[in-house]
Design an enzyme around this catalytic site. Structure first.
Site, mmCIF file in Angstrom:
data_model
loop_
_atom_site.group_PDB
_atom_site.id
_atom_site.type_symbol
_atom_site.label_atom_id
_atom_site.label_comp_id
_atom_site.label_asym_id
_atom_site.label_seq_id
_atom_site.Cartn_x
_atom_site.Cartn_y
_atom_site.Cartn_z
ATOM 1 N N LYS A 1 -9.947 0.213 -3.438
ATOM 2 C CA LYS A 1 -9.966 -0.023 -1.994
ATOM 3 C C LYS A 1 -10.495 1.225 -1.308
ATOM 4 O O LYS A 1 -9.886 2.292 -1.381
ATOM 5 C CB LYS A 1 -8.568 -0.366 -1.488
ATOM 6 C CG LYS A 1 -8.486 -0.578 0.025
ATOM 7 C CD LYS A 1 -7.083 -0.995 0.444
ATOM 8 C CE LYS A 1 -6.926 -1.086 1.939
ATOM 9 N NZ LYS A 1 -5.543 -1.488 2.328
ATOM 10 N N ASP B 1 0.875 -1.174 0.000
ATOM 11 C CA ASP B 1 0.000 0.000 0.000
ATOM 12 C C ASP B 1 0.910 1.222 0.000
ATOM 13 O O ASP B 1 1.507 1.552 1.020
ATOM 14 C CB ASP B 1 -0.885 0.038 1.246
ATOM 15 C CG ASP B 1 -2.087 -0.883 1.182
ATOM 16 O OD1 ASP B 1 -1.895 -2.073 0.871
ATOM 17 O OD2 ASP B 1 -3.208 -0.421 1.473
ATOM 18 N N LYS C 1 -6.566 3.270 -4.020
ATOM 19 C CA LYS C 1 -7.050 3.336 -2.639
ATOM 20 C C LYS C 1 -7.380 4.782 -2.307
ATOM 21 O O LYS C 1 -6.619 5.691 -2.639
ATOM 22 C CB LYS C 1 -5.982 2.784 -1.691
ATOM 23 C CG LYS C 1 -6.342 2.839 -0.216
ATOM 24 C CD LYS C 1 -5.237 2.198 0.622
ATOM 25 C CE LYS C 1 -5.451 2.391 2.108
ATOM 26 N NZ LYS C 1 -4.349 1.792 2.913
#
Length: 250
Positions: A206, A105, A167
């Site tokens: 996400k 991430d 994300k």
């Protein structure tokens, strides 16, 4: 059926096991101790979350504690501001992979994005992807500090660079955030729709930041999110099991 953006999504039954796989349970506090990591990993194993997300310094211990467990281990790279030099992010990724990370991430270079230095933003992501050596890379675009146009451009750059997932945010609230957004929301349905409308169908999304209730979590999945970044993953799974023993309609 639910219709959003340019895609039509049919209703489906989400089972408990499928819901667990969507949960990315995070321990991102800078003050997390080894004991905190042990407790966190035990909770993750007990409830069976799909992915755990930790800071790079905790990857090795997490990998050791989860050595016989199939759940993913994601390392936070360039966290939480994304303002690290590209070489630093690449080195962080290399070390995290060596110590057991199976996913990444990373935080986008937000300043470069706002400066319209798109080539720099893309190169930053590409450097991390290279060091990830085929592992899943998610790019945090920090939607709560971006304009609509910037969110669209950021999402396109994530895909152009070759990452697999956009994300929404880190979920980290600071005094700097308050300077540009007096009512920050890490993940919103509107942003999920916007991102889904910009990227291709192969891209994943996400939703992360401020997802504290099961109803909110399910709404994000209904409107296009694939994964959920949450700090209350174990609680959400337990509530799902109690409320939807036969599965939830999304």
């Amino acid at each position: 059926m639910y219709a959003y953006c340019r895609y039509i999504v049919k209703k489906m039954i989400l089972t408990l096991d499928e819901f667990k796989k969507r949960i990315e349970y995070s321990l991102c506090q800078q003050f997390a101790t080894d004991d905190d990591v042990r407790i966190f990993c035990e909770q993750a194993k007990t409830t069976g979350v799909g992915v755990v997300c930790v800071n790079p310094v905790n990857v090795a211990l997490t990998a050791q504690l989860l050595i016989n467990d199939p759940m993913g281990i994601s390392a936070n790279i360039g966290f939480p501001f994304g303002s690290h030099p590209t070489a630093s992010k690449a080195l962080e990724t290399e070390i995290a992979v060596r110590e057991g990370a199976t996913q990444i991430d990373m935080v986008m270079n937000i300043g470069a994005l706002k400066s319209k230095k798109d080539a720099m933003v893309q190169a930053d992501i590409e450097a991390v992807i290279k060091k990830a050596e085929g592992r899943l890379v998610k790019v945090i675009i920090e939607t709560w500090v971006l304009t609509k146009e910037e969110k669209q451009r950021a999402s396109r750059l994530v895909e152009l660079a070759g990452a697999q997932m956009v994300k929404t945010s880190t979920g980290v609230r600071t005094q700097y955030l308050q300077m540009v957004n007096t009512n920050p929301q890490g993940a919103t349905i509107e942003d999920i729709k916007l991102i889904r409308n910009v990227v291709s169908s192969k891209m994943k999304i996400k939703a992360s930041g401020g997802i504290y209730t099961l109803d909110d979590a399910l709404d994000f999945l209904r409107f296009g999110a694939d994964q959920l970044g949450v700090s209350k993953g174990t609680q959400l799974i337990k509530e799902f099991e109690l409320r939807f023993p036969q599965g939830a309609t999304i």
